[in-house]
Design a protein around this motif. Structure first.
Motif, PDB file in Angstrom:
ATOM      1  N   LEU A  25     -13.200  -0.968   2.743  1.00  0.00           N
ATOM      2  CA  LEU A  25     -12.351  -1.821   1.738  1.00  0.00           C
ATOM      3  C   LEU A  25     -11.154  -0.792   1.627  1.00  0.00           C
ATOM      4  O   LEU A  25     -11.185   0.265   1.312  1.00  0.00           O
ATOM      5  CB  LEU A  25     -13.382  -1.382   0.411  1.00  0.00           C
ATOM      6  CG  LEU A  25     -12.791  -2.387  -0.771  1.00  0.00           C
ATOM      7  CD1 LEU A  25     -13.026  -3.953  -0.508  1.00  0.00           C
ATOM      8  CD2 LEU A  25     -13.757  -1.916  -1.678  1.00  0.00           C
ATOM      9  N   SER A  26     -10.191  -1.667   1.843  1.00  0.00           N
ATOM     10  CA  SER A  26      -8.738  -0.796   2.070  1.00  0.00           C
ATOM     11  C   SER A  26      -7.651  -1.650   1.133  1.00  0.00           C
ATOM     12  O   SER A  26      -7.784  -2.764   0.924  1.00  0.00           O
ATOM     13  CB  SER A  26      -8.378  -1.063   3.583  1.00  0.00           C
ATOM     14  OG  SER A  26      -7.281  -0.237   3.484  1.00  0.00           O
ATOM     15  N   ARG A  27      -6.819  -0.750   0.493  1.00  0.00           N
ATOM     16  CA  ARG A  27      -5.654  -1.458  -0.145  1.00  0.00           C
ATOM     17  C   ARG A  27      -4.644  -0.451   0.027  1.00  0.00           C
ATOM     18  O   ARG A  27      -4.472   0.804   0.427  1.00  0.00           O
ATOM     19  CB  ARG A  27      -5.866  -1.369  -1.531  1.00  0.00           C
ATOM     20  CG  ARG A  27      -5.066  -2.313  -2.195  1.00  0.00           C
ATOM     21  CD  ARG A  27      -5.829  -2.698  -3.692  1.00  0.00           C
ATOM     22  NE  ARG A  27      -7.045  -3.128  -3.765  1.00  0.00           N
ATOM     23  CZ  ARG A  27      -7.838  -3.073  -4.754  1.00  0.00           C
ATOM     24  NH1 ARG A  27      -7.188  -2.692  -6.041  1.00  0.00           N
ATOM     25  NH2 ARG A  27      -8.944  -3.483  -5.029  1.00  0.00           N
ATOM     26  N   THR A  28      -3.462  -1.224   0.372  1.00  0.00           N
ATOM     27  CA  THR A  28      -1.861  -0.567   0.779  1.00  0.00           C
ATOM     28  C   THR A  28      -1.016  -0.958  -0.605  1.00  0.00           C
ATOM     29  O   THR A  28      -1.172  -2.075  -1.027  1.00  0.00           O
ATOM     30  CB  THR A  28      -1.809  -0.961   1.879  1.00  0.00           C
ATOM     31  OG1 THR A  28      -2.418  -0.681   2.897  1.00  0.00           O
ATOM     32  CG2 THR A  28      -0.057  -0.532   2.284  1.00  0.00           C
ATOM     33  N   THR A  35       4.621   4.114   1.935  1.00  0.00           N
ATOM     34  CA  THR A  35       3.369   3.352   2.108  1.00  0.00           C
ATOM     35  C   THR A  35       2.223   4.133   1.936  1.00  0.00           C
ATOM     36  O   THR A  35       1.651   5.320   2.526  1.00  0.00           O
ATOM     37  CB  THR A  35       3.461   2.474   3.532  1.00  0.00           C
ATOM     38  OG1 THR A  35       4.736   2.041   3.449  1.00  0.00           O
ATOM     39  CG2 THR A  35       2.199   1.558   3.538  1.00  0.00           C
ATOM     40  N   CYS A  36       1.507   3.706   0.620  1.00  0.00           N
ATOM     41  CA  CYS A  36      -0.013   4.529   0.500  1.00  0.00           C
ATOM     42  C   CYS A  36      -1.259   3.553   0.840  1.00  0.00           C
ATOM     43  O   CYS A  36      -1.163   2.378   0.421  1.00  0.00           O
ATOM     44  CB  CYS A  36       0.057   4.935  -0.979  1.00  0.00           C
ATOM     45  SG  CYS A  36       1.334   5.886  -1.446  1.00  0.00           S
ATOM     46  N   THR A  37      -2.009   3.929   1.417  1.00  0.00           N
ATOM     47  CA  THR A  37      -3.373   3.107   1.889  1.00  0.00           C
ATOM     48  C   THR A  37      -4.429   4.020   1.745  1.00  0.00           C
ATOM     49  O   THR A  37      -4.599   5.230   1.971  1.00  0.00           O
ATOM     50  CB  THR A  37      -3.149   2.878   3.343  1.00  0.00           C
ATOM     51  OG1 THR A  37      -2.016   2.120   3.609  1.00  0.00           O
ATOM     52  CG2 THR A  37      -4.453   2.135   3.555  1.00  0.00           C
ATOM     53  N   VAL A  38      -5.414   3.538   0.981  1.00  0.00           N
ATOM     54  CA  VAL A  38      -6.818   4.136   0.504  1.00  0.00           C
ATOM     55  C   VAL A  38      -7.774   3.134   1.287  1.00  0.00           C
ATOM     56  O   VAL A  38      -7.919   2.115   0.777  1.00  0.00           O
ATOM     57  CB  VAL A  38      -6.897   4.116  -1.254  1.00  0.00           C
ATOM     58  CG1 VAL A  38      -8.333   4.840  -1.321  1.00  0.00           C
ATOM     59  CG2 VAL A  38      -5.754   5.203  -1.579  1.00  0.00           C
ATOM     60  N   THR A  39      -8.763   3.899   1.864  1.00  0.00           N
ATOM     61  CA  THR A  39      -9.880   3.003   2.560  1.00  0.00           C
ATOM     62  C   THR A  39     -11.115   3.788   2.326  1.00  0.00           C
ATOM     63  O   THR A  39     -11.368   4.767   2.400  1.00  0.00           O
ATOM     64  CB  THR A  39      -9.369   2.887   4.126  1.00  0.00           C
ATOM     65  OG1 THR A  39      -8.202   2.431   4.349  1.00  0.00           O
ATOM     66  CG2 THR A  39     -10.478   2.134   4.835  1.00  0.00           C
ATOM     67  N   GLU A  46     -14.625  -2.335  -5.545  1.00  0.00           N
ATOM     68  CA  GLU A  46     -13.265  -2.767  -5.664  1.00  0.00           C
ATOM     69  C   GLU A  46     -12.773  -2.211  -7.036  1.00  0.00           C
ATOM     70  O   GLU A  46     -11.528  -1.763  -6.988  1.00  0.00           O
ATOM     71  CB  GLU A  46     -13.098  -4.270  -5.850  1.00  0.00           C
ATOM     72  CG  GLU A  46     -13.561  -5.232  -4.826  1.00  0.00           C
ATOM     73  CD  GLU A  46     -12.327  -5.368  -3.963  1.00  0.00           C
ATOM     74  OE1 GLU A  46     -11.238  -5.137  -4.304  1.00  0.00           O
ATOM     75  OE2 GLU A  46     -12.417  -6.128  -3.098  1.00  0.00           O
ATOM     76  N   ALA A  47     -13.497  -2.141  -7.981  1.00  0.00           N
ATOM     77  CA  ALA A  47     -13.058  -1.210  -9.488  1.00  0.00           C
ATOM     78  C   ALA A  47     -12.769  -0.019  -9.055  1.00  0.00           C
ATOM     79  O   ALA A  47     -11.816   0.617  -9.636  1.00  0.00           O
ATOM     80  CB  ALA A  47     -14.255  -1.437 -10.435  1.00  0.00           C
TER      81      ALA A  47
END
Ligand code: AMP
Ligand code: MG
Length: 320
Positions: A25-28, A35-39, A46-47
């Motif tokens: 599950l990834s969000r940028t 640019t920050c991405t957490v996976t 999701e929460a």
């Protein structure tokens, strides 16, 4: 057929963006001026991901030099200022590291950064008197942290640009772990934290960019529960009269760093320390930096030297 293909593509995109139930599950997001991405690799929470991104944005608001409502801006506006406990702790840690790096790392370089930004705008190198005036505001001894009260000497301005991303990544990692995640990557514009390992228990592989060709890698390191942070002058800097100057400044001379290093990558369980040390080592140059890393437990480095050599300390596990 075309419609089916479009639907398949849409489904694949949704999975990639974290819209389906399967990990990763990834969000940028554009945060911290990058640019920050957490996976998350072992979680479909999701929460948890949302609260991680929210925490990163909140920390940015606290430690940004440009946000007028940040703790840093409050301190920079002068006088004795009450800051949050977290800000006071980060400032105290940062000031300690100034001493431990013989002044190579210094959070009071803001006036120097402003000076070199102006030099770039005017396309003219600063004169000695202007440089000296800015340099007179620099020094960890010019900041006092007493409990949650912070005071800077007149003219001294804070800039947490060399430590904030590291500290924020540590806090994001702790939040994910508290939320039950044991396998994740936090990438804050190249400041990486590997939370745990890959879901199958093997280490994450993190590529280290070639400073002379950032699309290529000089090496790849295998890490578990480890921060990997790089400082170099290949991405950001000042172009003045057709010459390129590093955005990392030597607080002792006021000049952009120019030495035998092209980049330094630090591997440490603490992302805060990795961020501090990558900047400090870049200022110190290879010999002093290698001695510093050697003196610190659980800390390793990959040095890319100006002559093209890549030197890794003993604890670095490279992947071929
Ligand atoms: P980093 O990319 O982590 O090495 O941090 C570089 C940023 O930190 C610069 O863009 C400046 O805002 C600030 N900075 C520059 N030189 C220093 C230094 N010697 N010590 C601490 N912060 C610095
Ligand atoms: Mg740094």
């Amino acid at each position: 057929m075309k419609r089916l293909l479009t639907l398949c593509l849409l489904a694949a995109l949704l999975c990639f963006c974290g819209g389906c139930t399967g990990a990763p599950l990834s969000r940028t997001a554009m945060l911290l001026d990058t640019t920050c991405t957490v996976t998350l690799y072992d979680s479909t929470d999701e929460a948890l991901l949302t609260s991680c991104m929210t925490a990163i944005a909140a920390d940015e608001q606290c430690w940004s030099r440009t946000d007028p409502n940040s703790d840093v801006s409050a301190v920079n506006s002068g006088g004795a200022v009450t800051v949050s406990e977290d800000t006071a702790a980060l400032l105290a840690t940062s000031l300690e590291w100034s001493t431990r790096t013989d002044g190579a790392f210094d959070i009071t370089t803001a006036a120097l950064t402003a000076l070199w930004q102006t030099a770039e705008e005017q396309n003219r190198l600063p004169d000695n008197a202007t440089l000296q005036k800015a340099l007179d505001t620099v020094g960890a001894g010019k900041v006092t942290v007493d409990g949650n009260t912070v005071t800077c000497e007149d003219g001294t301005q804070l800039d947490l640009g060399a430590v904030a991303k590291g500290a924020i990544a540590d806090r994001a990692a702790a939040l994910l772990k508290d939320g039950g995640c044991r396998s994740a990557l936090i990438d804050l514009g190249g400041n990486i934290v590997a939370v745990g390992s890959k879901p199958d228990g093997t280490p994450f592989h993190i590529g280290i960019a070639d400073p002379q060709n950032p699309d290529a890698l000089v090496t790849t390191v295998a890490v578990t529960d480890m921060a990997v942070v790089t400082s170099g002058s290949y991405e950001r800097g000042y172009k003045i009269a057709d010459a390129w100057y590093s955005h990392i400044l030597d607080p002792r001379t006021g000049h952009p760093v120019s030495n035998d290093l092209l980049s330094v990558t630090i591997l440490s369980p603490s992302s805060t320390e990795a961020d501090v040390l990558s900047t400090a080592c870049f200022v110190l140059g290879y010999n002093a930096a290698a001695a510093l890393i050697d003196s610190l437990p659980d800390t390793d480095a990959v040095f890319v030297l100006a002559d093209g050599r890549v030197v890794t300390t003993d604890g670095v596990q490279t992947v071929f």
